[in-house]
Design a protein around this motif. Sequence first.
Motif, mmCIF file in Angstrom:
data_model
loop_
_atom_site.group_PDB
_atom_site.id
_atom_site.type_symbol
_atom_site.label_atom_id
_atom_site.label_comp_id
_atom_site.label_asym_id
_atom_site.label_seq_id
_atom_site.Cartn_x
_atom_site.Cartn_y
_atom_site.Cartn_z
ATOM 1 N N ARG A 5 10.863 -0.208 5.532
ATOM 2 C CA ARG A 5 9.530 0.078 4.992
ATOM 3 C C ARG A 5 8.569 -1.053 5.322
ATOM 4 O O ARG A 5 7.423 -0.841 5.698
ATOM 5 C CB ARG A 5 9.609 0.220 3.464
ATOM 6 N N GLU A 6 9.088 -2.293 5.153
ATOM 7 C CA GLU A 6 8.269 -3.474 5.423
ATOM 8 C C GLU A 6 7.872 -3.515 6.895
ATOM 9 O O GLU A 6 6.738 -3.816 7.249
ATOM 10 C CB GLU A 6 9.070 -4.727 5.034
ATOM 11 N N ASN A 37 5.183 -0.998 7.427
ATOM 12 C CA ASN A 37 3.902 -1.510 6.938
ATOM 13 C C ASN A 37 3.277 -2.494 7.913
ATOM 14 O O ASN A 37 2.086 -2.454 8.176
ATOM 15 C CB ASN A 37 4.089 -2.203 5.581
ATOM 16 N N CYS A 38 4.127 -3.400 8.440
ATOM 17 C CA CYS A 38 3.635 -4.394 9.391
ATOM 18 C C CYS A 38 3.069 -3.714 10.624
ATOM 19 O O CYS A 38 2.010 -4.096 11.127
ATOM 20 C CB CYS A 38 4.755 -5.329 9.830
ATOM 21 N N VAL A 58 -0.341 -2.209 9.788
ATOM 22 C CA VAL A 58 -1.390 -3.237 9.723
ATOM 23 C C VAL A 58 -1.759 -3.709 11.125
ATOM 24 O O VAL A 58 -2.935 -3.728 11.508
ATOM 25 C CB VAL A 58 -0.930 -4.438 8.861
ATOM 26 N N ALA A 59 -0.732 -4.053 11.912
ATOM 27 C CA ALA A 59 -0.983 -4.558 13.264
ATOM 28 C C ALA A 59 -1.688 -3.498 14.097
ATOM 29 O O ALA A 59 -2.637 -3.798 14.829
ATOM 30 C CB ALA A 59 0.333 -4.972 13.920
ATOM 31 N N VAL A 114 -5.425 -3.171 13.056
ATOM 32 C CA VAL A 114 -6.216 -4.337 13.458
ATOM 33 C C VAL A 114 -6.412 -4.362 14.974
ATOM 34 O O VAL A 114 -7.520 -4.595 15.468
ATOM 35 C CB VAL A 114 -5.539 -5.638 12.970
ATOM 36 N N LEU A 115 -5.339 -4.089 15.726
ATOM 37 C CA LEU A 115 -5.456 -4.119 17.186
ATOM 38 C C LEU A 115 -6.397 -3.017 17.666
ATOM 39 O O LEU A 115 -7.184 -3.223 18.590
ATOM 40 C CB LEU A 115 -4.078 -3.987 17.835
ATOM 41 N N ALA A 170 -9.894 -4.162 16.982
ATOM 42 C CA ALA A 170 -10.264 -5.192 17.957
ATOM 43 C C ALA A 170 -10.569 -4.539 19.305
ATOM 44 O O ALA A 170 -11.533 -4.904 19.983
ATOM 45 C CB ALA A 170 -9.145 -6.216 18.097
#
Lengths: 131, 166
Positions: free
Chosen positions: A10-11, A14-15, A18-19, A22-23, A26
Amino acid sequence: MFDSGTMKSRELRNCCIVAGIVLLAAGVLLLIRHPMQRAGTYVQVLLDGEEYARYPLTEDGVYRIAVSAQEYNVVTIQGGTASVTEASCPNQVCVHTKAVRYTGETISCLPHHLQVRIEGGEEPAYDAITN
Amino acid sequence: MMRLPTKKLTALGLLLAVSVLLGFIEHLLPVFLPVPGAKLGLANLVVLLLLFTPEYKWQEIFCFQLARVVLTGLLFANLFSLLYSLAGMLLSLAAMLLVRKCFGFGVLAVSMVGGVFHNIGQILVAAGLISGYTVLYYLPSLLVFGLIAGFCMGVLSHILLERKIL
């Protein structure tokens, strides 16, 4: 054991979310920034937000800007780009900032309240909202 | 006024000293990145530990962060940097609390969110102080740097949390 395994995946998910977001953001910003890039024609040096000097980007040159009796920044113009090559400020952020060439690009020296800004070229409409 | 048990107060005081020290170490590290303002965020380690220790409430963490930013700002930087750090801290703490409480994110993801929002907060101040265009110009790279820095700090915090040092 099983529990910690699902926690980990799960973690990881989630990562990745998020990544990814954001990418993506950007990337989109890079895309909309790209067509706005226009090579500038002159360099404007601002001290405390007021114009101190302007130099043409077409001529190579080295200019020493005396911020006060002891404090200074050295602006170098070479091959159509401007950079700060020397400064008496403690953090040297401006010296490490890469050279600028497009209209609106700025090198800032916060300790000296100094900005080196590329101006000229075609003025994009959105510039009216920046000061 | 909150009433803190002595143990908590002592722990927070010690951690404040540690985070100010981390801020000092970071201040000593030279910045060789082409983007102004990009940094590792070492002091964020302590906040992540606090966020993932259930006995600390968000109000306590907020006061802790406020004290840390003001102390670090007054000791090692000027008033401008204080403004930048304050904005970055407020936004990143809010974002971290949100994803922690509402989405149940783990330390790694929370740290990445924190890193990214810290930079967004700083660039918002820069937009007010310098110019809007600069924001658009530096935001993409700052977002990516925030992500990387957040990831590094998240890994470190994960190791520290597993050792249960708090």
